[in-house]
Design an enzyme around this catalytic site. Structure first.
Site, mmCIF file in Angstrom:
data_model
loop_
_atom_site.group_PDB
_atom_site.id
_atom_site.type_symbol
_atom_site.label_atom_id
_atom_site.label_comp_id
_atom_site.label_asym_id
_atom_site.label_seq_id
_atom_site.Cartn_x
_atom_site.Cartn_y
_atom_site.Cartn_z
ATOM 1 N N LYS A 86 -10.305 -12.743 -1.232
ATOM 2 C CA LYS A 86 -11.607 -12.134 -1.525
ATOM 3 C C LYS A 86 -11.889 -12.175 -3.029
ATOM 4 O O LYS A 86 -13.004 -12.472 -3.464
ATOM 5 C CB LYS A 86 -11.641 -10.687 -1.013
ATOM 6 N N CYS A 181 -12.146 7.853 4.186
ATOM 7 C CA CYS A 181 -10.927 7.070 3.920
ATOM 8 C C CYS A 181 -9.874 7.786 3.087
ATOM 9 O O CYS A 181 -8.697 7.474 3.222
ATOM 10 C CB CYS A 181 -11.281 5.731 3.284
ATOM 11 N N MET A 182 -10.241 8.723 2.208
ATOM 12 C CA MET A 182 -9.245 9.293 1.299
ATOM 13 C C MET A 182 -9.203 10.812 1.274
ATOM 14 O O MET A 182 -8.415 11.394 0.539
ATOM 15 C CB MET A 182 -9.514 8.799 -0.127
ATOM 16 N N MET A 366 -4.839 4.161 5.563
ATOM 17 C CA MET A 366 -5.679 4.718 6.622
ATOM 18 C C MET A 366 -4.910 5.186 7.842
ATOM 19 O O MET A 366 -5.350 6.087 8.546
ATOM 20 C CB MET A 366 -6.743 3.706 7.053
ATOM 21 N N GLY A 403 -8.687 2.493 -0.760
ATOM 22 C CA GLY A 403 -9.337 1.335 -0.177
ATOM 23 C C GLY A 403 -10.593 0.872 -0.880
ATOM 24 O O GLY A 403 -11.148 -0.161 -0.510
ATOM 25 N N GLN A 404 -11.078 1.609 -1.888
ATOM 26 C CA GLN A 404 -12.300 1.233 -2.584
ATOM 27 C C GLN A 404 -12.042 1.196 -4.090
ATOM 28 O O GLN A 404 -11.174 1.904 -4.586
ATOM 29 C CB GLN A 404 -13.424 2.223 -2.271
#
Length: 799
Positions: A86, A181-182, A366, A403-404
């Site tokens: 990516k 997510c967190m 996750m 995740g971000q």
């Protein structure tokens, strides 16, 4: 795009690495060699990656106002010159043909199948939005307006949104998608250490000699960190990897042991390991006696399935002896009954934590956080490190992965959650509100004391008609939310004015009343904060296309229209617009360096409180800096003397977020409790959702990159071979996956890179043509309010 079974089979077997081809080798775009780039007039600058929370350093090549090349930054301490597939395709995320270029206003009813919009000017769109906000507040009160952002906000974009909503509009109904997510990681950091974010950093990977993965497919989700795990294993004999997981994945290729466990039973496994540590007399008694306290909380705490569900834990102080009696119930035999993990395997895991010579990193994402007992599970992993004293030193590290790109820097540190303020401060705390009011120059009492809606409840409130205005920035909730059918229906039918700021058309823009075109990544100036507390800046490098504007500019322009422009007025002489790199739209409009003014004000919240950030200009001179930064020095390992300036000489270790209990971290008594929904005769399969290497989140960017799309064009339903035989399913068959809430159709894949355990189907959620979240359940952890996307009951059938 729809694909035939034949096309699917061709694509499904394609490796993303092979598909990337030339772009991976020189680190440039396919068909463009390093020599070609050097021959052009290319200007290079640095930026953190736009995708996951690792924070990889990228060198961006710009020519003629276009990104023409990218490559890994060899000077970045994060990725050391490497990028994942990516990252190597970052240059293509800006320029898909359907890029949003002008503001759009809806002209068709939301209930029609085909949304229609007309072009509008920025003034027209913003004036319309302002009128809707004013009308909603006048008729329905301050809490009728809401904002939903993300861990992709830059630090100053999130900070401006918090300042406008909490300080200007007096609404705490602002939430990030990081709640999905967190939030469990945040809740557990706070109730274990009294302060958020990991004690260690990425250098731990080079010091550990055991890695225990608790529900983390790092090989696909965090490939650059996984490369460091693999490098450590290959270069340091005796290093071991244990992959605790509900699905067989690519991490197992390098693992010494793949440990498949039944969904939800990780709670029992962690308690079983703790029991064995105690039985072996492997508790670090000196560490525990000086640095640890024990607490129990409520049990049978529910699953948040009801609207307006409320929960408050009631911590109770206990002694080690009570804790030992508690975990004594988790015998190897009981753990095996609950989890399927054998006593022999459990003992091997216990040895990793119990052996004082083994430096162990526990890694999770996750699988632990998206869990109806996510906070508990985070607590239980910390328990293993606290019992053995394996924490806050090189290689001994319980490490929650994000995740971000700025889930830490923006959502957590800035405090874009409905209950938080910057630097771990809380809106319910009068002292914290007073600090914010002083920094923001607001009259005392301006900031309300009651937290707003958390993410799931925010969209439930939309369905109940309580939210009348919703502004979505940098995220795609109407593809991403659990129990999606309820919230898509609400967005279409309820009297709520919805604005979506985005780069491309999405499943959320199709439900919007106004769409605002947004600048992305190096089209604006930005800052992200990554998993290891590293804050990284980048400069604006190119202009956005058409009339696209940054989210920061949009938020400030809205503040002006709502009578709160003074929140963003600063001394022009103190913050002159710099020369030497392009100024942002926000700075040009303001006439001063808006990003610097906002950051310097924001850092006031953390100074002297363990969240110290460096002055603005320092970050452009570095490849990121790890906070707290005191006297110009980074803190790589927190809580330990000689590494952390907040630990005084002679204290050794001090968990200073918990000064009220003498600087001790907390070991929690957290039992196994079952999932909110489990398979039965009518819905006999587990559904687990997740991601794949090639795509990120809802695929808004990555599905528009041809290399990534061709490598993995559509989501697939992965099944265990025995389940495939049982149901007569082959790869390429089209399936309908149904739950009590909805259904989605998807192609089957057997024997791919992911193989679930028997009785489970795994489906990634990046594909807007496969809305798998129509199936998922919006049960959540009562403490963190984070929903569980990993466990619900479904049935499958061929169509």
């Amino acid at each position: 795009m729809k694909v035939t079974r034949r096309e699917f089979l061709r694509f499904a077997g394609t490796s993303a690495i092979a598909a990337a081809g030339a772009s991976l080798l020189p680190g440039l775009i396919p068909g463009l060699t390093a020599g070609d780039v050097e021959a052009q007039d290319v200007k290079w600058d640095k930026a953190p990656c736009r995708f996951c929370g690792v924070g990889c350093g990228v060198l961006v090549g710009v020519s003629d106002n276009k990104v023409t090349a990218v490559k890994g930054d060899p000077e970045s301490p994060v990725n050391r010159g490497l990028l994942c597939v990516k990252g190597y395709n970052l240059l293509k995320i800006h320029s898909a043909r359907d890029r949003l270029l002008t503001p759009l206003i809806r002209t068709s009813p939301k209930t029609t199948d085909r949304a229609q919009f007309r072009r509008a000017t920025w003034d027209e769109a913003l004036d319309l939005m302002a009128s809707k906000i004013k009308d909603a507040r006048a008729k329905h009160g301050e809490t009728s307006v809401a904002m939903y952002g993300s861990g992709q906000w830059t630090i100053w974009e999130g900070y401006a949104a918090v300042k406008l909503y909490k300080g200007g509009l007096r609404s705490h109904n602002i939430e990030p998608n990081a709640r999905l997510c967190m939030a469990s990681a945040v809740a557990a950091f706070m109730n274990t250490f009294g302060i958020d974010e990991p004690a260690g950093n990425y250098e731990d990977f080079e010091h550990a000699n055991a890695f225990v993965l608790w529900g983390a497919n790092m090989a696909e989700m965090h490939p650059m960190l996984w490369s460091r795990v693999v490098d450590r294993k290959l270069s340091s004999p005796g290093t071991r990897i244990y992959n605790l997981t509900t699905i067989s994945n690519r991490c197992s290729d390098m693992a010494d042991e793949e440990i498949i466990f039944k969904p939800q039973s990780d709670l029992a496994i962690a308690n079983g390991i703790a029991r064995l540590i105690i039985q072996r007399n492997a508790v670090n008694e000196a560490f525990v006696g000086k640095h640890v306290a024990f607490r129990s909380g409520k049990t049978n705490i529910g699953y948040g399935l009801e609207d307006k569900f409320a929960f408050d834990d009631e911590p109770r102080e206990v002694l080690f002896e009570e804790y030992a009696r508690f975990v004594d119930e988790y015998t190897p035999e009981r753990v095996q009954e609950l989890s399927g993990v054998s006593p022999e395997t459990l003992n091997r895991l216990a040895s990793v934590y119990a052996d004082p010579k083994v430096r162990v990193m526990s890694l999770w994402t996750m699988g632990v956080n998206q869990h109806t007992r996510g906070t508990w599970m985070n607590n239980l992993i910390y328990n293993l490190h606290l019992l053995t004293g394996k924490i806050a030193e090189p290689g001994n590290s319980p490490f929650s992965l994000t995740g971000q790109p700025s889930a830490c820097g923006t959502t957590r540190e800035v405090g874009t959650f409905s209950h938080r303020l910057p630097a771990d401060m809380l809106v319910a705390n009068a002292e914290h509100r007073a600090i914010a009011e002083k920094i923001w120059k607001l009259p005392a009492g301006t900031i309300p004391p009651k937290p707003g809606y958390h993410a799931v409840e925010m969209f439930r409130a939309l369905d109940r008609g309580e939210i009348k205005f919703l502004w979505v920035q940098v995220t795609n909730p109407f593809q991403d939310l659990p129990k999606l059918g309820r919230y898509r229906k609400a967005a279409a039918e309820r009297d709520c004015f919805i604005v979506v700021s985005d780069v491309y058309p999405t499943r959320s823009t199709e439900l919007a009343d106004v769409i605002l075109p947004t600048a992305m990544w190096v089209e604006k100036e930005g800052a992200f904060g990554n998993t290891e507390r590293r804050t990284q800046f980048w400069r604006k490098m190119i202009d956005p296309p058409g009339e696209a504007r940054s989210d920061l500019w949009q938020t400030i322009e809205m503040a002006k229209r709502l009578g709160h422009g003074q929140l963003f007025e600063y001394d022009k002489d103190k913050y002159p617009i710099p020369s030497g790199h392009p100024a942002s739209d926000a700075s040009k409009t303001a006439g001063f360096y808006m990003e610097k003014a906002l950051f310097e004000e924001y850092r006031e919240f953390g100074l002297g409180k363990g969240h110290d950030l460096a002055p603005f200009d320092n970050y452009h001179k570095a490849r990121g800096l790890i906070w707290p930064i005191v006297n110009g020095k980074e803190t790589k390992w927190r809580f330990r003397e000689n590494n952390d300036p907040y630990v005084k000489n002679g204290q050794g270790i001090r968990f200073y977020g918990n000064e009220k209990i003498e600087g001790r971290a907390i070991v929690w008594l957290r039992p196994y409790e079952p999932a909110a929904e489990a398979p039965d005769a009518e819905y006999p399969m587990w559904l687990c959702t997740g991601r794949v290497l090639e795509h990120w989140h809802s695929g808004t960017m990555t599905r528009r990159v041809p290399v990534l799309f061709n490598a993995y064009p559509h989501a697939t339903a992965n099944l265990h071979p025995e389940d495939a035989r049982k149901y007569g399913i082959s790869s390429g068959d089209r399936l309908r996956i149904s739950s009590r809430r909805g259904s989605a159709e998807v192609y089957a894949e057997i024997g791919g890179r992911v193989t679930p355990q028997k009785g489970m189907v795994y489906v990634p959620w990046f594909d807007e043509d496969v809305l798998i979240n129509l199936d998922t359940l919006d049960a959540f952890c009562p403490i963190s309010k984070q929903p569980d996307f990993k466990k619900c009951a479904v049935k499958i059938e061929k169509v």
